[in-house]
Design a protein around this motif. Sequence first.
Motif, PDB file in Angstrom:
ATOM      1  N   PRO A  70       0.810  -1.226   0.000  1.00 14.80           N
ATOM      2  CA  PRO A  70       0.000   0.000   0.000  1.00 14.80           C
ATOM      3  C   PRO A  70       0.843   1.276   0.000  1.00 14.80           C
ATOM      4  O   PRO A  70       2.060   1.234   0.226  1.00 14.80           O
ATOM      5  N   GLY A  71       0.186   2.407  -0.250  1.00 16.36           N
ATOM      6  CA  GLY A  71       0.838   3.711  -0.175  1.00 16.36           C
ATOM      7  C   GLY A  71       1.614   4.087  -1.421  1.00 16.36           C
ATOM      8  O   GLY A  71       1.591   3.385  -2.435  1.00 16.36           O
ATOM      9  N   LEU A  72       2.326   5.209  -1.306  1.00 13.84           N
ATOM     10  CA  LEU A  72       3.093   5.721  -2.439  1.00 13.84           C
ATOM     11  C   LEU A  72       4.197   4.762  -2.850  1.00 13.84           C
ATOM     12  O   LEU A  72       4.425   4.533  -4.047  1.00 13.84           O
ATOM     13  N   LYS A  73       4.884   4.192  -1.865  1.00 10.50           N
ATOM     14  CA  LYS A  73       5.949   3.232  -2.173  1.00 10.50           C
ATOM     15  C   LYS A  73       5.392   2.061  -2.973  1.00 10.50           C
ATOM     16  O   LYS A  73       5.987   1.616  -3.959  1.00 10.50           O
ATOM     17  N   GLY A  74       4.231   1.567  -2.548  1.00  7.49           N
ATOM     18  CA  GLY A  74       3.613   0.456  -3.247  1.00  7.49           C
ATOM     19  C   GLY A  74       3.229   0.815  -4.668  1.00  7.49           C
ATOM     20  O   GLY A  74       3.402   0.012  -5.593  1.00  7.49           O
ATOM     21  N   TRP A  75       2.710   2.025  -4.855  1.00  8.41           N
ATOM     22  CA  TRP A  75       2.327   2.464  -6.202  1.00  8.41           C
ATOM     23  C   TRP A  75       3.552   2.572  -7.104  1.00  8.41           C
ATOM     24  O   TRP A  75       3.510   2.160  -8.259  1.00  8.41           O
ATOM     25  N   LEU A  76       4.649   3.104  -6.560  1.00 12.10           N
ATOM     26  CA  LEU A  76       5.874   3.234  -7.345  1.00 12.10           C
ATOM     27  C   LEU A  76       6.429   1.854  -7.718  1.00 12.10           C
ATOM     28  O   LEU A  76       6.869   1.634  -8.847  1.00 12.10           O
ATOM     29  N   GLN A  77       6.409   0.922  -6.754  1.00 13.79           N
ATOM     30  CA  GLN A  77       6.874  -0.444  -7.024  1.00 13.79           C
ATOM     31  C   GLN A  77       6.039  -1.087  -8.116  1.00 13.79           C
ATOM     32  O   GLN A  77       6.563  -1.672  -9.066  1.00 13.79           O
ATOM     33  N   LYS A  78       4.731  -0.993  -7.967  1.00 15.92           N
ATOM     34  CA  LYS A  78       3.819  -1.616  -8.933  1.00 15.92           C
ATOM     35  C   LYS A  78       4.033  -1.032 -10.326  1.00 15.92           C
ATOM     36  O   LYS A  78       4.097  -1.764 -11.323  1.00 15.92           O
ATOM     37  N   THR A  79       4.166   0.297 -10.400  1.00 13.78           N
ATOM     38  CA  THR A  79       4.368   0.954 -11.686  1.00 13.78           C
ATOM     39  C   THR A  79       5.686   0.523 -12.320  1.00 13.78           C
ATOM     40  O   THR A  79       5.753   0.231 -13.516  1.00 13.78           O
ATOM     41  N   PHE A  80       6.731   0.453 -11.503  1.00 13.63           N
ATOM     42  CA  PHE A  80       8.048   0.083 -12.030  1.00 13.63           C
ATOM     43  C   PHE A  80       8.057  -1.348 -12.545  1.00 13.63           C
ATOM     44  O   PHE A  80       8.527  -1.633 -13.645  1.00 13.63           O
ATOM     45  N   PHE A  81       7.533  -2.285 -11.745  1.00 18.16           N
ATOM     46  CA  PHE A  81       7.586  -3.686 -12.146  1.00 18.16           C
ATOM     47  C   PHE A  81       6.680  -3.969 -13.332  1.00 18.16           C
ATOM     48  O   PHE A  81       7.030  -4.774 -14.203  1.00 18.16           O
ATOM     49  N   LYS A  82       5.545  -3.327 -13.405  1.00 14.75           N
ATOM     50  CA  LYS A  82       4.700  -3.488 -14.590  1.00 14.75           C
ATOM     51  C   LYS A  82       5.410  -2.921 -15.814  1.00 14.75           C
ATOM     52  O   LYS A  82       5.382  -3.501 -16.894  1.00 14.75           O
ATOM     53  N   GLY A  83       6.044  -1.764 -15.632  1.00 13.20           N
ATOM     54  CA  GLY A  83       6.728  -1.117 -16.748  1.00 13.20           C
ATOM     55  C   GLY A  83       7.927  -1.891 -17.239  1.00 13.20           C
ATOM     56  O   GLY A  83       8.318  -1.758 -18.398  1.00 13.20           O
ATOM     57  N   SER A  84       8.521  -2.716 -16.376  1.00 15.25           N
ATOM     58  CA  SER A  84       9.707  -3.483 -16.774  1.00 15.25           C
ATOM     59  C   SER A  84       9.345  -4.905 -17.180  1.00 15.25           C
ATOM     60  O   SER A  84      10.215  -5.770 -17.271  1.00 15.25           O
ATOM     61  N   GLY A  85       8.065  -5.150 -17.431  1.00 15.24           N
ATOM     62  CA  GLY A  85       7.662  -6.439 -17.985  1.00 15.24           C
ATOM     63  C   GLY A  85       7.540  -7.557 -16.977  1.00 15.24           C
ATOM     64  O   GLY A  85       7.834  -8.704 -17.298  1.00 15.24           O
ATOM     65  N   GLN A  86       7.089  -7.254 -15.755  1.00 11.68           N
ATOM     66  CA  GLN A  86       6.926  -8.301 -14.759  1.00 11.68           C
ATOM     67  C   GLN A  86       5.476  -8.369 -14.304  1.00 11.68           C
ATOM     68  O   GLN A  86       4.767  -7.368 -14.276  1.00 11.68           O
ATOM     69  N   VAL A  87       5.050  -9.569 -13.948  1.00 13.02           N
ATOM     70  CA  VAL A  87       3.689  -9.794 -13.462  1.00 13.02           C
ATOM     71  C   VAL A  87       3.770 -10.527 -12.134  1.00 13.02           C
ATOM     72  O   VAL A  87       4.745 -11.234 -11.863  1.00 13.02           O
TER      73      VAL A  87
END
Length: 244
Positions: A70-87
Motif C-alpha cells: 500500500p501507499g506511495l511506495k507500493g504504487w511506485l513499485q507496482k508501476t516500475f515492475f509493470k513497466g519493466s515487464g513483470q507480473v
Amino acid sequence: MFYWFLKWIALGPWLRIIFRPRVSGAENVPLEGPAILASNHLSYADWLFMPLTLPRRVTFVAKAEYFTTPGLKGWLQKTFFKGSGQVPIDRSGGSASEGAIISAKKLLADGELFGIYPEGTRSHDGKLYRGKVGVARLALEAKVPVIPVAVVGTDVVAPPGKTFGRFTRPVVRFGKPLDFSRYEGLENDRYILRSITDEIMYEIMRLSEQEYVDMYATRAKELSKSDKDPGKGPEEGGTEKPAA
C-alpha cells in the motif's frame, strides 16, 4: 502496454546509449508466438538488458508483494515492475513455484515470451549452477519451445551485493530453440524433467562459457557463507558439465 511503451521511451534508449549492449542470435527468437527464454542469472540487471535486445516484450514473474504494497511506495513499485515487464505470481496454486507455473502458462497461452532463470537465484560467484526442473515442466505443459539465453557482463555492471559496479558492454546471446515435443505427456516423470533441464543448462553453459557446478545455487550460497568450498568434487557438488 502503456507501461511497456513508457519503459522503452524513458529507460530503453538511455540503456542503449550508455551501455551499447551487444546481441547475437536474436533471429532465433520468433517474431510472434509463445516461447520460453531460459537464461543464466548473474545480476539483478539481467532482466533489463536481455529484453532490451529484442523487439518483443519479455515477461517475468515477480513476488506478489511488489504489486500489493500500500501507499506511495507500493504504487511506485507496482508501476516500475509493470513497466519493466513483470507480473505477480499467481498464488492460487498454493506454493510460489506452483504460482509461477500458473502465471507463466497464462502468458504463454496468450502467445507471449516468458523469461525464466532455471537456477532460481543469482549466481554469487559467476559460475553456472544446476537448473531446477520447473522450466522443463513448463515447456511440456505449455507445449512451447525453450530458447537458451546467456547474458554476459551484467555482473560487472551490477555485481552481487552492490548497486553499481564498473562500466562494460553487456552481451546477450540467444541459442537455437529447443523442441521437447517428443516428451509430450511425460511432464510428471522426474527423470525426463531432469534430462530436459540438464539439456537446457548445457546449452546455456555453452553460450555463456561459464564454469558449471552440479549443485543448486542456493546450496552453494549457504556453503559459501560458512566458508566451505563447493568445488571439491561431484559428490560434494563439484565442477562438471551437465549431461547433454
